[in-house]
Each structure stands twice: as C-alpha cells, then as structure tokens.
Design an enzyme around this catalytic site. Structure first.
Site, PDB file in Angstrom:
ATOM      1  N   GLY A  18      33.648  36.262  52.892  1.00  0.00           N
ATOM      2  CA  GLY A  18      34.284  35.599  51.746  1.00  0.00           C
ATOM      3  C   GLY A  18      35.745  35.351  52.064  1.00  0.00           C
TER       4      GLY A  18
ATOM      5  N   GLN B 262      42.866  39.538  21.449  1.00  0.00           N
ATOM      6  CA  GLN B 262      43.555  40.562  20.658  1.00  0.00           C
ATOM      7  C   GLN B 262      44.094  39.987  19.346  1.00  0.00           C
ATOM      8  OE1 GLN B 262      43.401  43.612  21.665  1.00  0.00           O
ATOM      9  NE2 GLN B 262      44.734  44.644  20.216  1.00  0.00           N
TER      10      GLN B 262
ATOM     11  N   GLY C 129      38.717  41.588  15.621  1.00  0.00           N
ATOM     12  CA  GLY C 129      37.260  41.706  15.755  1.00  0.00           C
ATOM     13  C   GLY C 129      36.586  40.366  15.947  1.00  0.00           C
TER      14      GLY C 129
ATOM     15  N   GLU D  49      38.398  30.278  45.512  1.00  0.00           N
ATOM     16  CA  GLU D  49      39.338  29.581  46.413  1.00  0.00           C
ATOM     17  C   GLU D  49      40.435  30.520  46.911  1.00  0.00           C
ATOM     18  OE1 GLU D  49      40.232  25.565  46.064  1.00  0.00           O
ATOM     19  OE2 GLU D  49      38.631  25.138  44.645  1.00  0.00           O
TER      20      GLU D  49
HETATM   21  C1  LIG Z   1      31.907  31.313  40.250  1.00  0.00           C
HETATM   22  C2  LIG Z   1      32.209  31.188  41.706  1.00  0.00           C
HETATM   23  C3  LIG Z   1      32.253  29.943  42.308  1.00  0.00           C
HETATM   24  C4  LIG Z   1      32.489  29.822  43.695  1.00  0.00           C
HETATM   25  N1  LIG Z   1      32.439  28.578  44.277  1.00  0.00           N
HETATM   26  C5  LIG Z   1      32.478  28.489  45.641  1.00  0.00           C
HETATM   27  C6  LIG Z   1      32.200  27.240  46.292  1.00  0.00           C
HETATM   28  O1  LIG Z   1      31.970  26.215  45.657  1.00  0.00           O
HETATM   29  N2  LIG Z   1      32.194  27.213  47.659  1.00  0.00           N
HETATM   30  C7  LIG Z   1      32.458  28.320  48.419  1.00  0.00           C
HETATM   31  O2  LIG Z   1      32.429  28.237  49.646  1.00  0.00           O
HETATM   32  N3  LIG Z   1      32.730  29.527  47.816  1.00  0.00           N
HETATM   33  C8  LIG Z   1      32.730  29.636  46.458  1.00  0.00           C
HETATM   34  N4  LIG Z   1      32.951  30.856  45.840  1.00  0.00           N
HETATM   35  C9  LIG Z   1      33.250  32.012  46.660  1.00  0.00           C
HETATM   36  C10 LIG Z   1      34.670  32.536  46.504  1.00  0.00           C
HETATM   37  O3  LIG Z   1      35.581  31.669  47.129  1.00  0.00           O
HETATM   38  C11 LIG Z   1      34.689  33.954  47.104  1.00  0.00           C
HETATM   39  O4  LIG Z   1      33.940  34.779  46.215  1.00  0.00           O
HETATM   40  C12 LIG Z   1      36.080  34.497  47.261  1.00  0.00           C
HETATM   41  O5  LIG Z   1      36.772  33.798  48.278  1.00  0.00           O
HETATM   42  C13 LIG Z   1      36.093  35.998  47.602  1.00  0.00           C
HETATM   43  O6  LIG Z   1      35.193  36.302  48.613  1.00  0.00           O
HETATM   44  P1  LIG Z   1      34.160  37.516  48.395  1.00  0.00           P
HETATM   45  O7  LIG Z   1      33.510  37.305  47.095  1.00  0.00           O
HETATM   46  O8  LIG Z   1      33.311  37.628  49.596  1.00  0.00           O
HETATM   47  O9  LIG Z   1      35.082  38.808  48.279  1.00  0.00           O
HETATM   48  P2  LIG Z   1      35.623  39.710  49.491  1.00  0.00           P
HETATM   49  O10 LIG Z   1      36.275  38.842  50.498  1.00  0.00           O
HETATM   50  O11 LIG Z   1      34.557  40.634  49.919  1.00  0.00           O
HETATM   51  O12 LIG Z   1      36.759  40.531  48.748  1.00  0.00           O
HETATM   52  C14 LIG Z   1      36.532  41.732  48.021  1.00  0.00           C
HETATM   53  C15 LIG Z   1      37.889  42.313  47.644  1.00  0.00           C
HETATM   54  O13 LIG Z   1      38.630  42.649  48.822  1.00  0.00           O
HETATM   55  C16 LIG Z   1      39.901  42.019  48.792  1.00  0.00           C
HETATM   56  N5  LIG Z   1      40.316  41.653  50.140  1.00  0.00           N
HETATM   57  C17 LIG Z   1      39.585  41.060  51.111  1.00  0.00           C
HETATM   58  N6  LIG Z   1      40.324  40.859  52.208  1.00  0.00           N
HETATM   59  C18 LIG Z   1      41.564  41.309  51.918  1.00  0.00           C
HETATM   60  C19 LIG Z   1      42.792  41.384  52.645  1.00  0.00           C
HETATM   61  N7  LIG Z   1      42.896  40.915  53.906  1.00  0.00           N
HETATM   62  N8  LIG Z   1      43.868  41.937  52.041  1.00  0.00           N
HETATM   63  C20 LIG Z   1      43.774  42.404  50.767  1.00  0.00           C
HETATM   64  N9  LIG Z   1      42.650  42.376  50.043  1.00  0.00           N
HETATM   65  C21 LIG Z   1      41.562  41.828  50.606  1.00  0.00           C
HETATM   66  C22 LIG Z   1      39.686  40.759  47.947  1.00  0.00           C
HETATM   67  O14 LIG Z   1      40.914  40.273  47.448  1.00  0.00           O
HETATM   68  C23 LIG Z   1      38.751  41.295  46.866  1.00  0.00           C
HETATM   69  O15 LIG Z   1      39.491  41.942  45.860  1.00  0.00           O
HETATM   70  C24 LIG Z   1      32.749  30.981  44.459  1.00  0.00           C
HETATM   71  C25 LIG Z   1      32.716  32.242  43.846  1.00  0.00           C
HETATM   72  C26 LIG Z   1      32.424  32.360  42.506  1.00  0.00           C
HETATM   73  C27 LIG Z   1      32.335  33.737  41.899  1.00  0.00           C
END
Ligand SMILES: Cc1cc2nc3c(=O)[nH]c(=O)nc-3n(C[C@H](O)[C@H](O)[C@H](O)COP(=O)(O)OP(=O)(O)OC[C@H]3O[C@@H](n4cnc5c(N)ncnc54)[C@H](O)[C@@H]3O)c2cc1C
Length: 380
Positions: A131, A337, A341, A364
């Site tokens: 991600g 808030q 309710g 993103e």
């Molecule tokens: C409703 C929705 C729509 C989406 N639409 C798209 C889309 O159209 N196309 C697409 O490709 N993706 C899409 N996404 C994916 C989205 O971009 C990712 O979920 C997001 O980038 C985070 O990746 P992850 O969920 O794997 O979290 P992870 O990368 O696993 O992160 C988990 C936690 O670790 C933290 N973390 C990770 N690395 C670091 C670092 N180096 N330093 C500090 N903290 C860190 C993150 O900030 C987060 O809090 C969508 C997601 C959702 C929920």
C-alpha cells in the site's frame, strides 16, 4: 469563498452546486445505506459536461484547469463524499494520466469516452501486500510475442466494478526497481482473465465501490502499454501530485458541508431557553470549524494554481491533502457533537461526513506518508 475566482469558475461552481443540492443531496444517505453506485448521477454529470473538467476539449473534456476541477470536487464533497470519491478517482487517476502520457490513438480510444462520461474509470496501484510501499508490487506483465500477459491482484480499487477502463500498474522488469514498473490500460468488460473478486463493505463511502480485482493471464495487445515501458513509477508520482489536490478539494467540501449543517442546526436548537449557538462553547466550536475549512480551501487552491502554472507541486499538493483531510475529519466530528444525540443518528448528515472524512487521511497516501513527502521536499 475565494475573492479572486474568474467568472467562468464561479459559473461552473454555481451550476454544479445547484445540481448537487437538487439531485445528489436528497439521495446521499439512501445510496450510502443501499451501498448503491448512483450511475444515473454520473450520467447527469456527463450531461453537465463535467466528467472531464481538466481534460482538453480536443479529447471530449471541458478544457478547464485544475482550479476549476477542484471547485467541482469540492461541491460534490459538500453533499456526498462517495460521489466525490468516484468522481475524483475517475478524473485524476483514470483519465488525466491518459492525457499526460498516452499516444494520440490511446487518447481517442480510451480518454474520450472517459472525458465525455460514457463510463467511469479506475486506477489500480495498491495490492494486498503493498500500500504505502506501493512500488513493492507483485503484479507482473510479461511479454509474449506481441502481447503483454498480466498476472496479479489489486486491492481497494475505486470504481473497478463499474469501470470501462482501468489503468493497472505492473512489474515489467523485476531487476530494474522503480524503472521496472509500467502502466497498462485494461478493459474490464472485454479482457478475459479480469475479475472483480470483492466489493468491500466500508465504514463510509459505500456508494463508491472499492474493489479487489484479480488478473489471471490477461492478454493485452502492445498498444495497451501507456507511455513507455518502465515509466510507470514516474507516471504514478505525477498522477498523485494531481490526485492529492483533488482529495484536498473533496475534503474541503466535506468540511464545508459538515460546517453548514452544524451552523444551521445551532441556530434552530434551543436548550436552557436559548439557541445553542448563543453558548460560547458552541459558537467557538463553529468558528473553529469555519477557520479550518477556510484554511483547507486556501491551501487547496494554492496547490491547484501551482499545478496550473506548471510549477513543481509535490510539496503544495501533499500539504493541502494533509491539512484538508485532517480538517474534514475534525470538522465532521465537531458537527456530530454540535447536533448532540441527533448528530449520532443517520437521519442527520454529520455522521456520514464523519465516516467519509476518515478515508481522506488514508487514500492516495496516508497522512504519515504525506509527512514523509513534505519532509523530503523540505530537505529533512
Ligand atoms: C476507500 C478506498 C479507496 C481506495 N482507492 C484506491 C484506488 O482507486 N486505487 C489504488 O491503487 N488504491 C486505492 N486505495 C488504497 C489506498 O491508497 C491505500 O489503502 C493507502 O495508500 C494505504 O495503504 P495500505 O492500506 O496498504 O496501508 P499500509 O501501507 O499497510 O499502512 C498501514 C499503516 O502504516 C503506516 N505506514 C506505512 N508506511 C509508513 C512509513 N514509511 N512511515 C510511517 N508510517 C507508515 C501508514 O501510514 C498506516 O497508518 C483505496 C483505499 C480505500 C480504503
């Protein structure tokens, strides 16, 4: 409201606001409850000619700039985060890269129907195991004769179940690191081996489909490669620079909508024999909601104008996204808030804004990743 918007921008904003209040706001909770993608709304947005606001008229777009596009995204967010999310994914992620990186033939074949609103598009970067560290992807594209063969799984892809085209990132050279990633145009309706395997139930934004997709030996002709082989990561960075501005705009809209609901409620609700807006605590909360919304808007418009000048925008777009998404979540929480309710019930909109706003701090690039990006830009 910004003081120096060109007349054309004000007109578009008024037209879209009117449409949003008439057609989207009345069904916003219903489509959320039913988890229904409102295709009819997107047809109407196409009739309004706003499905390709920042796309050149030559390819069926409106020929507007990023600022105009941000205004439209904000208006959608003001009434429905879900419609707004599907809209910005369609525009910034699925359409704009074809205009920026595609050949003339690809623009005619793939960009025009998107910009004219014939169907929505998707963009597939994220995978089940990658991600934030998005370049660490497992999806591959290998060359067989004059075809590309794609295999892999993409996660959380907005619009995939409704899309007429999806831009898919895949590794074409596993030894080349960032330079080994390429972008392919997949036709979800025609290409064998493409399947939507999950549509996720989420804490909000349920009228915007978020899908897992599977690509199993999807065979694509050579002309589905977007730009050059190995350009996929550079394209991704440029795409996200623009995409983050639209998430900032959508967040500003969510904050604006939540603020307006809270303000009007506070001027009607009486407790202890007076309107609740007359309590200092409630007034100060609403003033802070307004302050945060205005700040988010200013940063968003600054980023949009920077993009439109063609100047480097990575810092501005990350700053706007970080600030506006936080503002949206905080302002929406305050709105719940202020309504007490009633704010906790689905009869009132603030709970929906609150649930929708949370995604803006994740999609993103999470807020933590925006800090990384901004830190790098500041030379830290
Ligand atoms: C409703 C929705 C729509 C989406 N639409 C798209 C889309 O159209 N196309 C697409 O490709 N993706 C899409 N996404 C994916 C989205 O971009 C990712 O979920 C997001 O980038 C985070 O990746 P992850 O969920 O794997 O979290 P992870 O990368 O696993 O992160 C988990 C936690 O670790 C933290 N973390 C990770 N690395 C670091 C670092 N180096 N330093 C500090 N903290 C860190 C993150 O900030 C987060 O809090 C969508 C997601 C959702 C929920």
């Amino acid at each position: 409201m910004e003081f120096d918007l060109p007349d054309e921008h004000r007109m578009i904003r008024e037209t879209v606001r009117d449409f949003c209040e008439r057609e989207i706001e009345p069904i916003a909770q219903e489509i959320e409850d039913e988890h229904r993608f409102p295709a009819e709304i997107f047809d109407q947005l196409a009739d309004l000619d706003v499905m390709g606001v920042p796309i050149a008229e030559a390819y069926g777009g409106l020929g507007g700039d990023t600022l105009m596009y941000a205004l439209v995204a904000e208006e959608l967010g003001r009434v429905s985060g879900a419609v707004g999310l599907s809209y910005v994914a369609h525009t910034s992620l699925a359409s704009k890269p074809i205009e920026l990186f595609g050949s003339e033939a690809q623009k005619e074949r793939w960009l025009r129907p998107l910009a004219e609103g014939e169907y929505v598009g998707g963009w597939a970067l994220t995978e089940p195991s990658s991600g934030s560290d998005a370049s660490d992807m497992d999806t591959t594209a290998r060359k067989e004769g004059d075809e590309w063969v794609l295999n892999g799984t993409k996660q959380f892809i907005t619009n995939a179940s409704e899309a007429g085209s999806i831009l898919v990132k895949a590794v074409t050279d596993s030894d080349a690191g960032y330079d080994g990633i390429s972008t392919f145009i997949v036709d979800p309706r025609e290409d064998d081996g493409f399947e939507v395997t999950t549509i996720w139930d989420k804490m909000g934004l349920n009228a915007s489909p978020t899908c897992e997709i599977s690509l199993e030996n999807v065979r694509l002709p050579e002309d589905r490669l977007l730009g050059e082989e190995g350009e996929g990561w550079e394209q991704t960075k440029k795409t996200l620079d623009g995409g983050r501005i639209s998430i900032a705009a959508l967040s500003t809209g969510l904050a604006q909508g939540a603020y307006e609901h809270a303000k009007s409620y506070s001027k009607e609700r009486e407790q202890f024999g007076q309107l609740i807006c007359e309590f200092d605590a409630v007034r100060d909360t609403i003033v802070d909601m307004h302050r945060k919304t205005e700040r988010a808007r200013l940063l968003t418009h600054r980023a949009a104008r920077t993009y439109d000048r063609g100047d480097p925008v990575t810092r501005e777009s990350a700053l706007a996204k970080l600030d506006a998404s936080e503002a949206a979540r905080e302002v929406a929480e305050d709105a719940v808030q202020v309504l007490g309710g009633y704010g906790y019930t689905t009869d009132f909109a603030p709970q929906r804004f609150y649930r929708d706003a949370k995604l803006m701090e994740i999609g993103e690039g999470t807020s933590e990743i925006q800090h990384l990006v901004i830190g790098r830009e500041l030379g830290l």
